[in-house]
Design a protein around this motif. Structure first.
Motif, PDB file in Angstrom:
ATOM      1  N   THR A   1      82.941   3.802  27.081  1.00  0.00           N
ATOM      2  CA  THR A   1      82.071   2.983  27.916  1.00  0.00           C
ATOM      3  C   THR A   1      82.013   3.614  29.300  1.00  0.00           C
ATOM      4  O   THR A   1      82.758   4.546  29.594  1.00  0.00           O
ATOM      5  CB  THR A   1      82.611   1.542  28.062  1.00  0.00           C
ATOM      6  OG1 THR A   1      83.937   1.614  28.604  1.00  0.00           O
ATOM      7  CG2 THR A   1      82.661   0.819  26.736  1.00  0.00           C
ATOM      8  N   GLY A   2      81.147   3.122  30.142  1.00  0.00           N
ATOM      9  CA  GLY A   2      81.120   3.567  31.531  1.00  0.00           C
ATOM     10  C   GLY A   2      80.167   4.716  31.777  1.00  0.00           C
ATOM     11  O   GLY A   2      79.356   5.082  30.920  1.00  0.00           O
ATOM     12  N   GLY A   3      80.274   5.273  32.967  1.00  0.00           N
ATOM     13  CA  GLY A   3      79.345   6.307  33.404  1.00  0.00           C
ATOM     14  C   GLY A   3      79.882   7.701  33.182  1.00  0.00           C
ATOM     15  O   GLY A   3      80.896   7.892  32.515  1.00  0.00           O
ATOM     16  N   PRO A   4      79.177   8.694  33.722  1.00  0.00           N
ATOM     17  CA  PRO A   4      79.594  10.080  33.527  1.00  0.00           C
ATOM     18  C   PRO A   4      80.919  10.392  34.226  1.00  0.00           C
ATOM     19  O   PRO A   4      81.211   9.849  35.292  1.00  0.00           O
ATOM     20  CB  PRO A   4      78.456  10.895  34.137  1.00  0.00           C
ATOM     21  CG  PRO A   4      77.702   9.953  35.000  1.00  0.00           C
ATOM     22  CD  PRO A   4      77.927   8.584  34.472  1.00  0.00           C
ATOM     23  N   VAL A   5      81.689  11.236  33.590  1.00  0.00           N
ATOM     24  CA  VAL A   5      82.904  11.790  34.193  1.00  0.00           C
ATOM     25  C   VAL A   5      82.510  13.139  34.812  1.00  0.00           C
ATOM     26  O   VAL A   5      81.733  13.885  34.224  1.00  0.00           O
ATOM     27  CB  VAL A   5      83.976  12.003  33.101  1.00  0.00           C
ATOM     28  CG1 VAL A   5      85.136  12.837  33.621  1.00  0.00           C
ATOM     29  CG2 VAL A   5      84.454  10.667  32.571  1.00  0.00           C
ATOM     30  N   GLU A   6      83.019  13.403  36.009  1.00  0.00           N
ATOM     31  CA  GLU A   6      82.717  14.698  36.640  1.00  0.00           C
ATOM     32  C   GLU A   6      84.006  15.370  37.101  1.00  0.00           C
ATOM     33  O   GLU A   6      84.942  14.701  37.537  1.00  0.00           O
ATOM     34  CB  GLU A   6      81.793  14.515  37.865  1.00  0.00           C
ATOM     35  CG  GLU A   6      80.472  13.831  37.605  1.00  0.00           C
ATOM     36  CD  GLU A   6      79.512  14.631  36.727  1.00  0.00           C
ATOM     37  OE1 GLU A   6      79.856  15.766  36.331  1.00  0.00           O
ATOM     38  OE2 GLU A   6      78.434  14.099  36.404  1.00  0.00           O
ATOM     39  N   GLU A   7      84.041  16.669  37.015  1.00  0.00           N
ATOM     40  CA  GLU A   7      85.130  17.418  37.645  1.00  0.00           C
ATOM     41  C   GLU A   7      84.933  17.324  39.158  1.00  0.00           C
ATOM     42  O   GLU A   7      83.783  17.366  39.638  1.00  0.00           O
ATOM     43  CB  GLU A   7      85.076  18.892  37.208  1.00  0.00           C
ATOM     44  CG  GLU A   7      85.252  19.119  35.719  1.00  0.00           C
ATOM     45  CD  GLU A   7      86.613  18.684  35.201  1.00  0.00           C
ATOM     46  OE1 GLU A   7      87.602  18.797  35.952  1.00  0.00           O
ATOM     47  OE2 GLU A   7      86.684  18.201  34.057  1.00  0.00           O
ATOM     48  N   PRO A   8      86.028  17.245  39.921  1.00  0.00           N
ATOM     49  CA  PRO A   8      85.899  17.147  41.384  1.00  0.00           C
ATOM     50  C   PRO A   8      85.022  18.262  41.964  1.00  0.00           C
ATOM     51  O   PRO A   8      84.194  18.015  42.851  1.00  0.00           O
ATOM     52  CB  PRO A   8      87.351  17.267  41.861  1.00  0.00           C
ATOM     53  CG  PRO A   8      88.179  16.817  40.706  1.00  0.00           C
ATOM     54  CD  PRO A   8      87.428  17.174  39.464  1.00  0.00           C
ATOM     55  N   GLU A   9      85.156  19.461  41.428  1.00  0.00           N
ATOM     56  CA  GLU A   9      84.391  20.588  41.991  1.00  0.00           C
ATOM     57  C   GLU A   9      82.903  20.538  41.618  1.00  0.00           C
ATOM     58  O   GLU A   9      82.110  21.320  42.131  1.00  0.00           O
ATOM     59  CB  GLU A   9      85.005  21.934  41.561  1.00  0.00           C
ATOM     60  CG  GLU A   9      85.035  22.179  40.069  1.00  0.00           C
ATOM     61  CD  GLU A   9      86.336  21.696  39.408  1.00  0.00           C
ATOM     62  OE1 GLU A   9      86.923  20.696  39.906  1.00  0.00           O
ATOM     63  OE2 GLU A   9      86.741  22.295  38.398  1.00  0.00           O
ATOM     64  N   ASP A  10      82.524  19.609  40.743  1.00  0.00           N
ATOM     65  CA  ASP A  10      81.110  19.498  40.354  1.00  0.00           C
ATOM     66  C   ASP A  10      80.358  18.433  41.153  1.00  0.00           C
ATOM     67  O   ASP A  10      79.128  18.352  41.080  1.00  0.00           O
ATOM     68  CB  ASP A  10      80.991  19.126  38.860  1.00  0.00           C
ATOM     69  CG  ASP A  10      81.424  20.267  37.941  1.00  0.00           C
ATOM     70  OD1 ASP A  10      81.426  21.429  38.400  1.00  0.00           O
ATOM     71  OD2 ASP A  10      81.756  19.967  36.775  1.00  0.00           O
TER      72      ASP A  10
ATOM     73  N   SER B   1      77.923  18.555  34.206  1.00  0.00           N
ATOM     74  CA  SER B   1      78.382  19.719  33.444  1.00  0.00           C
ATOM     75  C   SER B   1      78.101  19.516  31.953  1.00  0.00           C
ATOM     76  O   SER B   1      78.087  18.386  31.471  1.00  0.00           O
ATOM     77  CB  SER B   1      79.882  19.935  33.654  1.00  0.00           C
ATOM     78  OG  SER B   1      80.612  18.815  33.172  1.00  0.00           O
ATOM     79  N   TRP B   2      77.863  20.618  31.254  1.00  0.00           N
ATOM     80  CA  TRP B   2      77.648  20.518  29.806  1.00  0.00           C
ATOM     81  C   TRP B   2      78.795  19.751  29.160  1.00  0.00           C
ATOM     82  O   TRP B   2      78.587  18.857  28.340  1.00  0.00           O
ATOM     83  CB  TRP B   2      77.624  21.926  29.164  1.00  0.00           C
ATOM     84  CG  TRP B   2      76.426  22.765  29.440  1.00  0.00           C
ATOM     85  CD1 TRP B   2      75.475  22.581  30.400  1.00  0.00           C
ATOM     86  CD2 TRP B   2      76.078  23.972  28.726  1.00  0.00           C
ATOM     87  NE1 TRP B   2      74.558  23.590  30.329  1.00  0.00           N
ATOM     88  CE2 TRP B   2      74.896  24.458  29.324  1.00  0.00           C
ATOM     89  CE3 TRP B   2      76.643  24.681  27.673  1.00  0.00           C
ATOM     90  CZ2 TRP B   2      74.270  25.623  28.873  1.00  0.00           C
ATOM     91  CZ3 TRP B   2      76.038  25.829  27.224  1.00  0.00           C
ATOM     92  CH2 TRP B   2      74.844  26.300  27.816  1.00  0.00           C
TER      93      TRP B   2
END
Lengths: 205, 205
Positions: free
Chosen positions: B176-185, B104-105
């Protein structure tokens, strides 16, 4: 010989604030040189005067669109963006290109390109300008990336603030080339030269 | 398991100025974390309030010695170092470690480590402190470099200014770390991941 077309020709008008007291030979007011640095730097730093009268500086991410520099912030940031319509800022973006090893302490230096902007910043409120700027911010990560990811929801949109900084009072300071030596140092038995500093990105998505 | 000895343990006292309104989980006050960033960054930016009351920010080179950050300047710089005994500054040093490509943007981001310092700066005038600090500045280029180059002459020494910034009111913000995503994404057909950003130095002398 062909000349590349550059839509950003011309020079910024020099002002008292953009005139350094020293090393004037390292300063340029060419619009294209400034925009190249702003477009290459991953982050910039924005300074403002806090409510206590003391200076504040914060790093942030940015994107240049035309003659405007947009800064990313949250609506809750300490710049208090939500409450002010236009306020003085100074912004800098700097890229270090090399370490200069000279035969003397004094001539050790770095190669760098640095932009300093003075401006009154405004909070971006127009929905279309906000949308286009968020899209441009995403596309800095990789060309066309905004089309390969989900656009912001209304709720997400409302959580981000954008500050517009007009690029009118701008200077670029830069150093390029190899070590400078005093004539009397030339024969000293010390190595000299440049160590290049490069920012490497492992890949784009 | 052995523990590396760290001479810079402990935390900075948190103040109103070092308490962010948002993303508090990204902020730390660990002295060691702050010093690692200051020691790794090639340059920092110093903000101050200009004679016209507007903010100023300038890039400069620095070296940390113990609990003091020393900034390099010329005696003719626009900070007016020569004329003031102690004045409020804010200093930041930031290292970008990666680009976060999210689905997501909104969750596009960067991995970074950023230090912000608030302090009253003083001009360094003690000859021995100045000498030792110039030596430390040179040795940042490469270990022992000050012994492999000619020390500053009295004239050269007089042309450089040093500003001492006590490291007392300091915060570190980092992601730090990887991308965060919304559960619905999670099931969206977009690639996500991290592009690592690394600063490479071609060699030391």
């Amino acid at each position: 010989m062909t000349t590349l077309e550059c839509p950003y020709s011309g020079r910024f008008e020099q002002t008292e604030r953009t005139t350094p007291n020293r090393s004037r030979e390292r300063v340029t007011y060419e619009r294209e040189a400034a925009y190249r640095v702003l477009d290459e730097a991953w982050h910039c730093d924005v300074a403002f005067v806090g409510p206590d009268g003391a200076p504040r500086v914060l790093p942030t991410f940015h994107v240049r669109v035309g003659d405007t520099l947009f800064l990313h912030g949250s609506t809750g940031s300490s710049m208090g963006l939500g409450g002010r319509e236009g306020f003085p800022v100074s912004v800098t973006a700097t890229i270090v290109d090399g370490l200069i090893f000279s035969k003397s302490w004094f001539h050790h230096s770095m190669n760098y390109r640095s932009v300093v902007v003075h401006a009154n910043a405004r909070l971006v409120t127009d929905p279309e300008e906000r949308w286009n700027t968020f899209k441009a911010l995403i596309d800095r990560f990789a060309e066309g990336r905004s089309d390969r990811s989900r656009a912001a929801s209304d709720k997400e949109n409302a959580m981000s603030a954008l500050l517009a900084v007009p690029l009118e009072e701008v200077s670029v300071k830069q150093r390029t080339g190899g070590p400078v030596e005093e004539p009397e140092d030339e024969d000293l038995p010390y190595a000299n030269g440049v160590a290049h500093v490069t920012s490497v990105v492992s890949g784009r998505l």
